[in-house]
Structures are given as structure tokens and as C-alpha cells.
Design an enzyme around this catalytic site. Structure first.
Site, PDB file in Angstrom:
ATOM      1  CD  GLU A 194      -8.948   6.246  -5.132  1.00  0.00           C
ATOM      2  OE1 GLU A 194      -9.155   7.520  -4.542  1.00  0.00           O
ATOM      3  OE2 GLU A 194      -8.409   5.376  -4.570  1.00  0.00           O
ATOM      4  CG  ASP A 227      -1.970   0.893   1.161  1.00  0.00           C
ATOM      5  OD1 ASP A 227      -2.268   1.599   0.111  1.00  0.00           O
ATOM      6  OD2 ASP A 227      -2.751   1.239   2.177  1.00  0.00           O
ATOM      7  CE  LYS A 266      -7.572   1.852  -4.342  1.00  0.00           C
ATOM      8  NZ  LYS A 266      -6.564   2.411  -3.162  1.00  0.00           N
ATOM      9  CG  PHE A 295     -10.409   0.737   4.120  1.00  0.00           C
ATOM     10  CD1 PHE A 295     -10.238  -0.006   3.309  1.00  0.00           C
ATOM     11  CD2 PHE A 295     -10.186   2.413   4.230  1.00  0.00           C
ATOM     12  CE1 PHE A 295      -9.906   0.659   1.995  1.00  0.00           C
ATOM     13  CE2 PHE A 295      -9.805   2.776   2.976  1.00  0.00           C
ATOM     14  CZ  PHE A 295      -9.566   1.765   1.834  1.00  0.00           C
TER      15      PHE A 295
END
Length: 320
Positions: A96, A17, A132, A178
Site C-alpha cells: 500500500e 488478506d 495499492k 469492500f
């Protein structure tokens, strides 16, 4: 004995990440994920100086409104970061769709296609990219269309089972529940201290994993947003886990046996739930944590996207 990171890799696909090229090269994850926050950090490093200069030159040659050109240059920089990461990992790079499109299905579809086209122009096929999208009802509908067109999607900002089920029904390639942000909310709301075993974020991912595996759902579960290695260890065996460089380093240095906690062979049977738009919105509304964290996450990503565009605008004016 091998490190806990190596043991984790034997049962879970490890994703980085980060946009930190040096960290990715050193820690060797299979996949990488990125967002405007990560792109901003990457572009402040010397490694991307040439990419920034190239994108600014390209922007000066483009026509249209100032706002449109700035947005296009920001997109180009995001693709530059993603392209650099794709050279270091054997798997996928997540890129994204703009957070401010989270409630616009068609605009999200159009942006996703543009991202795929931009990567293709650099010789990077769609099989190396994940798009994303925020796990709003509109984002999930966009993913449904894109998946049918052979564009795999990563549904992010996912906080509850209703989102997870809707994503699976849409045929999403992957979801990113998450963990840490769920924990943050519950700590703030209750004042309690949680262990890895009663961590609300860990329990949420376990419940989603259970639902998927017991119902034969192929969508990949990739736990994200970790606050400590205990959360990661409590989800060992999850399909994928996306982890920050700091926590990857901690796992790499940690010794001792890492036990598998999630496995398709040990799930309990969970009956399927039908999710239509009305049910989705009501279940989300009834979950204060998920409602607040989804909105907060979209705002945060939109803020970072705005900061990225502001940086581009400033650099373009300086270069003019």
C-alpha cells in the site's frame, strides 16, 4: 465431497488478506494483500524479529530528519513483510501507498515507484507486486500513470460504481470493492438484518462485476472485507476474493455443494457510463455510504501508518 474452499478455488482466485506467514503457508492462497494494519500485526510476531532488527540498524545509518528516517524504516519493514509473503505465494503481493497521500497524485506516483524499486533491490520483480491506492480521484489518476509505466495497481477502499468505472477507465489492473464495510454501514443506518442475497455489499460487487463483464472491461474484480462466509459464497465465481484466515478456515471445514453465482456468460447487459471528474465527485457525494466509508477507511489506514511509525520511533530510541 471437497470442501467449499476447494470448490471456490476451482472458480475464483483466492487471495489471503493477512500478513500471518503461518496462515499463508497452511492455506496456500494464490495472492496476498497487505496494509499498515497487517504489517503492524506481523511485526509483533517472533518471525519478523530479525527483519525489525535489520531495519533499525539500517535506519541508524541513514541521514536526514528524524521524521524522514522513521518513515523510511517503516517503509522498509513493510517491504520485509511483503517479501516474506512473496516467497509463499505463486502470484502477487499488494503493498500500500501511504494513506496520507490519498489526495496527492504525484506523491502517490513517487511512492509507488519507490516501493517497486525497493522490491527490485531484493530480487522481486514488479510482475509480483500490486501497488495499492485508495480509490480517490487522485489515487485513480496516479494508477493511470503507473499502469502506463508497467506498474500494476490495486485500487482499494472502493464502495460504489462511480469509483469502479473510473478505475476501469484508468486501466487499473485490479479493484478491491469492500463488501463487509458496505454491510456495516447499512446495518447501522437501517437496523435491519440482511441475508447474503440482499446484502448491500454483495449486491454492489455483483453490479460492478456485471458492468465490467458486459462492457468487456479487463480490470479484475476482487471482492474484499468479508464479514461471513455467506457473503463469500454469494460471490463465488468473482474474478478474485481476498479473505481473512478465519473465514478461509471456515470454508476449508465446510462441506456441501458451492454453486457458482457470478459468471461472464450470465451477466445482463449494462450500458457504459462516461465518468469525468465532475461526474465522479457528484456520484460519490450523492452516495452517503461511499463518501463516509472512503473517508473513514483512509483515516483508519493513516492511523495505523502513524502507529507503525510510532513503533519504529520508539524502537529506534531504545536501540540508540
Amino acid at each position: 465431497m471437497t470442501s467449499k474452499l476447494e470448490q471456490l478455488r476451482a472458480m475464483t482466485t483466492v487471495v489471503a488478506d493477512t500478513g500471518d506467514i503461518e496462515a499463508v503457508a497452511r492455506l496456500k492462497p494464490v495472492d496476498c494483500t497487505t496494509n499498515p494494519t497487517i504489517v503492524l500485526k506481523a511485526l509483533h510476531t517472533p518471525m519478523f524479529a530479525d527483519a525489525v532488527a535489520e531495519a533499525l540498524r539500517w535506519g541508524q545509518s541513514q541521514g536526514g530528519s528524524r521524521e524522514g528516517v522513521v518513515a523510511a524504516v517503516a517503509d522498509r519493514l513493510a517491504i520485509s513483510v511483503g517479501s516474506a509473503l512473496s516467497e509463499l505465494v505463486p502470484g502477487r503481493v499488494s503493498t500500500e501507498v501511504d494513506a496520507d497521500l490519498s489526495f496527492d497524485t504525484q506523491a502517490s506516483i513517487d511512492k509507488a515507484r519507490a516501493i517497486i524499486k525497493a522490491y527490485d533491490e531484493r530480487g522481486i520483480g514488479r510482475e509480483r507486486i500490486l501497488i495499492k491506492l485508495a480509490s480517490t480521484w487522485e489515487g485513480i489518476r496516479a494508477a493511470e500513470v503507473l499502469q502506463k509505466q508497467g506498474i500494476d495497481c490495486n485500487l482499494t477502499l472502493l464502495f460504489n460504481k462511480a469509483q469502479a468505472i473510473a478505475c476501469a477507465d484508468a486501466g487499473a489492473f485490479l479493484i478491491s470493492p469492500f463488501v463487509g464495510r458496505i454491510l456495516d454501514w447499512h446495518v447501522k443506518a437501517t437496523g435491519k438484518t440482511f441475508t447474503a442475497e440482499d446484502d448491500p455489499g454483495v449486491l454492489s460487487v455483483r453490479a460492478i462485476y456485471d458492468y465490467y463483464k458486459s462492457n468487456g472491461i479487463k480490470t479484475i474484480v476482487m471482492g474484499a472485507s468479508f464479514r461471513n462466509t455467506g457473503e463469500i459464497e454469494a460471490l463465488a465465481g468473482c474474478d478474485r476474493l481476498t479473505i481473512s484466515p478465519q473465514l478461509l478456515e471456515e470454508l476449508d471445514k465446510a462441506e456441501g455443494k458451492l454453486e457458482r453465482r457470478l459468471s461472464p456468460e450470465t451477466v445482463s447487459h449494462v450500458a457504459p457510463i462516461k465518468i469525468d471528474e465532475k461526474t465522479f465527485r457528484w456520484m460519490l457525494n450523492e452516495d452517503a455510504m461511499a463518501t463516509e466509508k472512503l473517508a473513514e477507511g483512509i483515516r483508519a489506514f493513516a492511523k495505523d501508518l502513524g502507529a507503525l511509525r510510532a513503533l519504529v520511533d520508539k524502537e529506534m530510541k531504545a536501540a540508540a
